[in-house]
Design a protein around this motif. Structure first.
Motif, PDB file in Angstrom:
ATOM      1  N   THR A  91      28.001  54.457  38.967  1.00 47.95           N
ATOM      2  CA  THR A  91      29.172  53.592  38.860  1.00 47.95           C
ATOM      3  C   THR A  91      30.412  54.424  39.141  1.00 47.95           C
ATOM      4  OG1 THR A  91      30.337  52.022  37.434  1.00 47.95           O
ATOM      5  CG2 THR A  91      29.456  53.990  36.379  1.00 47.95           C
ATOM      6  N   VAL A  92      31.414  53.808  39.709  1.00 48.86           N
ATOM      7  CA  VAL A  92      32.674  54.476  40.047  1.00 48.86           C
ATOM      8  C   VAL A  92      33.816  53.672  39.400  1.00 48.86           C
ATOM      9  CG1 VAL A  92      34.165  55.302  41.885  1.00 48.86           C
ATOM     10  CG2 VAL A  92      31.690  55.232  42.236  1.00 48.86           C
ATOM     11  N   THR A  93      34.671  54.364  38.653  1.00 48.30           N
ATOM     12  CA  THR A  93      35.709  53.685  37.878  1.00 48.30           C
ATOM     13  C   THR A  93      37.048  54.412  38.041  1.00 48.30           C
ATOM     14  OG1 THR A  93      34.098  52.977  36.247  1.00 48.30           O
ATOM     15  CG2 THR A  93      36.392  52.942  35.560  1.00 48.30           C
ATOM     16  N   LYS A  94      38.130  53.645  38.129  1.00 49.59           N
ATOM     17  CA  LYS A  94      39.478  54.214  38.167  1.00 49.59           C
ATOM     18  C   LYS A  94      40.140  54.020  36.800  1.00 49.59           C
ATOM     19  CE  LYS A  94      40.255  53.485  43.114  1.00 49.59           C
ATOM     20  NZ  LYS A  94      41.110  52.852  44.136  1.00 49.59           N
ATOM     21  N   MET A  95      40.629  55.129  36.220  1.00 48.10           N
ATOM     22  CA  MET A  95      41.291  55.047  34.914  1.00 48.10           C
ATOM     23  C   MET A  95      42.104  56.322  34.688  1.00 48.10           C
ATOM     24  SD  MET A  95      38.177  55.923  32.271  1.00 48.10           S
ATOM     25  CE  MET A  95      37.111  54.664  32.911  1.00 48.10           C
ATOM     26  N   LYS A  96      42.996  56.259  33.674  1.00 46.57           N
ATOM     27  CA  LYS A  96      43.710  57.456  33.256  1.00 46.57           C
ATOM     28  C   LYS A  96      42.839  58.235  32.292  1.00 46.57           C
ATOM     29  CE  LYS A  96      48.308  55.378  33.693  1.00 46.57           C
ATOM     30  NZ  LYS A  96      49.559  55.005  32.982  1.00 46.57           N
ATOM     31  N   ARG A  97      43.113  59.513  32.182  1.00 49.91           N
ATOM     32  CA  ARG A  97      42.280  60.355  31.320  1.00 49.91           C
ATOM     33  C   ARG A  97      42.392  59.938  29.846  1.00 49.91           C
ATOM     34  NH1 ARG A  97      40.771  66.241  33.416  1.00 49.91           N
ATOM     35  NH2 ARG A  97      40.649  65.764  35.636  1.00 49.91           N
ATOM     36  N   ASP A  98      43.584  59.429  29.459  1.00 50.35           N
ATOM     37  CA  ASP A  98      43.729  58.967  28.074  1.00 50.35           C
ATOM     38  C   ASP A  98      42.799  57.795  27.778  1.00 50.35           C
ATOM     39  OD1 ASP A  98      47.321  59.576  27.724  1.00 50.35           O
ATOM     40  OD2 ASP A  98      45.570  60.893  27.521  1.00 50.35           O
ATOM     41  N   LYS A 122      36.184  61.384  43.482  1.00 50.30           N
ATOM     42  CA  LYS A 122      35.393  61.029  44.673  1.00 50.30           C
ATOM     43  C   LYS A 122      35.368  59.509  44.758  1.00 50.30           C
ATOM     44  CE  LYS A 122      32.213  64.895  45.482  1.00 50.30           C
ATOM     45  NZ  LYS A 122      32.890  65.896  44.693  1.00 50.30           N
ATOM     46  N   ASP A 123      35.554  59.007  46.002  1.00 56.07           N
ATOM     47  CA  ASP A 123      35.544  57.565  46.143  1.00 56.07           C
ATOM     48  C   ASP A 123      34.109  57.027  46.126  1.00 56.07           C
ATOM     49  OD1 ASP A 123      36.400  57.914  49.650  1.00 56.07           O
ATOM     50  OD2 ASP A 123      34.441  57.947  48.683  1.00 56.07           O
ATOM     51  N   GLU A 124      34.002  55.707  46.189  1.00 57.42           N
ATOM     52  CA  GLU A 124      32.694  55.060  46.037  1.00 57.42           C
ATOM     53  C   GLU A 124      31.717  55.451  47.136  1.00 57.42           C
ATOM     54  OE1 GLU A 124      31.056  52.283  47.629  1.00 57.42           O
ATOM     55  OE2 GLU A 124      29.580  51.979  46.044  1.00 57.42           O
TER      56      GLU A 124
END
Length: 705
Positions: free
Chosen positions: A663-670, A624-626
């Motif tokens: 808070t909203v964060t973009k990252m890879k699952r690793d 979900k976006d911010e």
């Protein structure tokens, strides 16, 4: 000598009438007029009237407005003015006007007064003028004006005294009101912590009678579904407290004014004067009777019936004020005590039922608890299947109120109205009144019967609870129905858990022989237990174990694309103050209500809300976006505020609120790092608290690969 005596009369005059009589006597002898009249001019309504006269004076209204305008130019010093001087103001004259004179007694703008001397002897007038006999009229005019000023001063003094008296009365009333409110507060403190709700009913009746001075008092509880009301405690004809729990009346027995006040009005105290007074439905006298209505918000709980049968004293405004204030406090105490008693009952029943190891033991414990702790005459538990095709007896109550084994009873679902209603309204208490009461298929009496169908969270039927009043014939009150409903809810949960535990036990005993056939069933039972282990028992949300499971699922994924993760933290504002003010049991209820609201929001988003602290909750959101997360956070905050849970110590808001940080964060699952998410969301939550609470706060944090 005559002038000296007249002067003495003039100066000693204490009212206008005496002065007018002295003046009339003097002028009658002096100028021999046909009549004498004193005319007062009313400035506001522009009218004139004769206030004193002798003879047959002319009507002052025969003179035109122009005449009075002409007369208004003269003063007392102008003496007797002949009307012939005003000839230019009249088109026609009469012979009597020729010897008629006008004398100004008072030229005050708001009290202008004239003396009209009608048809006087002209020779006598001339002679009196020459020997100065008419000069005495100036003294009369001066005395007339002095009397008018004295009367005005007297009126002003009287008005001042009236205002002072009213002011003193207001002060006394305020002091009395303060004392009354102190008394009401003292009584409220004395009755605020009864052992049971029934004790509160009795304390309220005795306090109103003993402390507030009301002759007779009775506390009635309203059952809106049944359109009736039932008694608790009342007062007999001698002023003694009596138990009236056995009484129940239809609402149409009430006066129309009382019915209107209950359902349409906003008044809390209604008093009817000169009304018939009753005792046990019989008229015993006449006096005033009243209704002090107790409300829970917009819902009516019941009322306190009042009358003055014993001493027949009228009800005072002070008593009305005290009663209205006391009624408001009593409503709050009653609501709090009812909630407290329900919570205690739920806790006690859950503890009692949870000790049982088998479904059969749970049913026996439920029947025993119902008749010994809930005040139900007879209770029975019947098990059923998911299709609700039969009713299997477990434990019940015989016609003497003893707990007996009824496992012999088994019946297909019969075509009875109460059973059909229970199936149509699962988890609700349905009832019938004035109907046959059965035991082992035989009619054993008449009264009310009640039934509720227990279901699982998915809506599958589990069991039926049946109750009746065969033994004591006590009425089925709204409070008792609510108690049965909550007790049934606890029983449903324990039956489901115990049934699952029994299933696990059976599987373990026959594991080697039925491993393949029972694998699926065992898995389902373990899943159910796993869900219970990951569930917060108070709010029915996930707990920290559930949150850890969600994080493990994310970390175990092999996806290598960058995704958006968000964490929403919800914290109840001033929850410590809430517990201090309302008590921890009420605090638990508030947590349950907040948990229910959060659960609804989480289900709509296909996510899982978890309780991670005493009053702190977390929701982990993926993809979900911010802006979407912000809208979800705001919906969570607003839904809890709109629930309007009372919170007196919440910065003046009056209702319970929450602060939300996200808070909203973009990252890879690793690269998923919950601690980083939590720190950012916690800082946002802290900022929301610092900004004044009842806010959302957060933003987008980008974590590079």
């Amino acid at each position: 000598m005559f002038a000296r005596a007249l002067l003495k009369d003039i100066m000693s005059a204490r009212n206008h009438k005496f002065l007018a009589n002295a003046l009339f006597e003097h002028l009658d002898a002096l100028v021999e007029p046909k009549s004498l009249s004193i005319v007062s001019e009313q400035e506001l309504c522009r009218s004139r009237k004769i206030v004193h006269f002798i003879g047959e004076p002319s009507d002052p209204n025969k003179y035109s407005e122009s005449f009075w305008s002409w007369g208004a130019q003269f003063d007392t010093c102008d003496g007797m003015i002949p009307l012939t001087m005003s000839s230019s103001h009249f088109k026609s004259r009469t012979s009597s006007d020729v010897e008629t004179y006008l004398f100004v007694l008072d030229n005050h703008s708001q009290a202008r007064t004239y003396l009209i001397i009608d048809n006087a002897n002209s020779q006598k007038v001339t002679q009196a003028s020459e020997d100065s006999s008419l000069d005495l009229m100036q003294i009369v005019a001066a005395r007339w004006q002095c009397l008018r000023a004295e009367l005005e001063a007297t009126r002003e003094y009287r008005q001042r005294d009236i205002k002072e008296a009213k002011y003193l009365d207001v002060i006394q009333q305020r002091e009395q009101f303060i004392e009354d409110m102190k008394l009401v507060q003292k009584i409220a403190v004395e009755i605020s912590n009864p052992e049971t709700l029934d004790d509160l009913h009795r304390f309220a009746v005795e306090s109103i009678r003993g402390h507030l001075g009301i002759d007779r008092v009775a506390l009635m509880l309203l059952d809106i579904k049944k359109r009736c009301f039932s008694g608790t405690y009342g007062t007999d004809e001698k002023g003694n407290t009596t138990d009236i729990h056995h009484t129940q009346y239809d609402l149409h027995h009430l006066e129309e004014a009382y019915i209107n006040a209950l359902f349409e009005g906003s008044e809390s105290l209604i008093v009817i004067e000169d009304a018939p007074l009753y005792n046990d439905g019989n008229v015993i006298g006449q006096g005033w009777n009243g209704m002090l209505i107790l409300r829970d918000g917009g819902d009516t709980i019941g009322w306190v019936a009042l009358d003055n049968f014993i001493h027949r004293f009228p009800i005072t405004s002070y008593q009305k004020q005290m009663l209205e204030s006391f009624g408001s406090l009593l409503s709050q105490i009653y609501i709090r005590k009812r909630q407290e008693q329900n919570v205690r009952m739920l806790h006690a029943s859950m503890v009692e039922l949870s000790r049982c190891m088998t479904v059969r033991d749970v049913c026996k414990s439920a029947v025993t608890f119902g008749i010994t702790r809930l005040g139900i005459d007879r209770l029975a538990v019947f098990l059923t299947d998911e299709n609700c095709s039969y009713m299997q007896g477990t434990w019940g109550t015989d016609i003497h109120g003893n707990v007996v084994d009824e496992s012999y009873y088994r019946s297909e679902i019969v075509d009875r109205t109460i059973v059909d209603n229970a199936r149509s309204n699962p988890n609700e208490v349905v009832f019938e009144e004035s109907v046959p009461i059965y035991h082992d298929f035989h009619i054993v009496g008449f009264g009310w019967t009640a039934m509720t169908m227990l279901t699982s969270s998915s809506g599958e039927p589990i069991a039926f609870i049946a109750a009746d009043n065969l033994i004591r014939r006590s009425p089925l009150t709204h409070q008792l129905r609510e108690v049965i409903r909550m007790f049934a809810s606890n029983l449903s949960e324990v039956l489901l858990r115990t049934r699952a535990q029994e299933a696990v036990h059976v599987l373990n005993e026959t594991l080697e022989q039925e491993v393949k056939a029972r694998t699926k069933e065992l898995q389902q039972a373990n899943e159910q237990l796993e869900i219970l282990a990951k569930m917060d028992p108070l709010t029915r949300l996930g707990n920290r174990r559930m949150l850890e499971a969600v994080m493990e699922e994310i970390c175990d994924s092999n996806k290598q694309v960058e995704e958006t993760f968000a964490l929403i933290l919800v914290d109840i504002d001033h929850f410590g103050l809430y517990n201090n003010y309302y008590g921890h049991m009420q605090g638990d209820i508030a947590l349950m209500r907040v948990g229910g609201l959060l659960q609804k929001r989480a289900e709509q988003s296909n996510e899982v809300f978890c309780r991670i602290g005493g009053e702190e909750f977390a929701l982990l959101v993926a993809n979900k976006d911010e802006s979407q997360v912000a809208r979800l956070a705001e919906k969570i905050r607003s839904s809890i505020e709109e629930e309007a849970i009372p919170h007196a110590d919440n910065d003046g808001r009056g209702v319970l609120t929450v602060s939300v940080g996200y808070t909203v964060t973009k990252m890879k699952r690793d690269d998923f790092n919950f601690d980083t998410l939590y720190n950012h969301a916690d800082k946002a939550l802290y900022a929301a608290k610092a900004k004044g609470r009842n806010l959302i706060n957060g933003g987008l944090e980008t974590v590079l690969e």
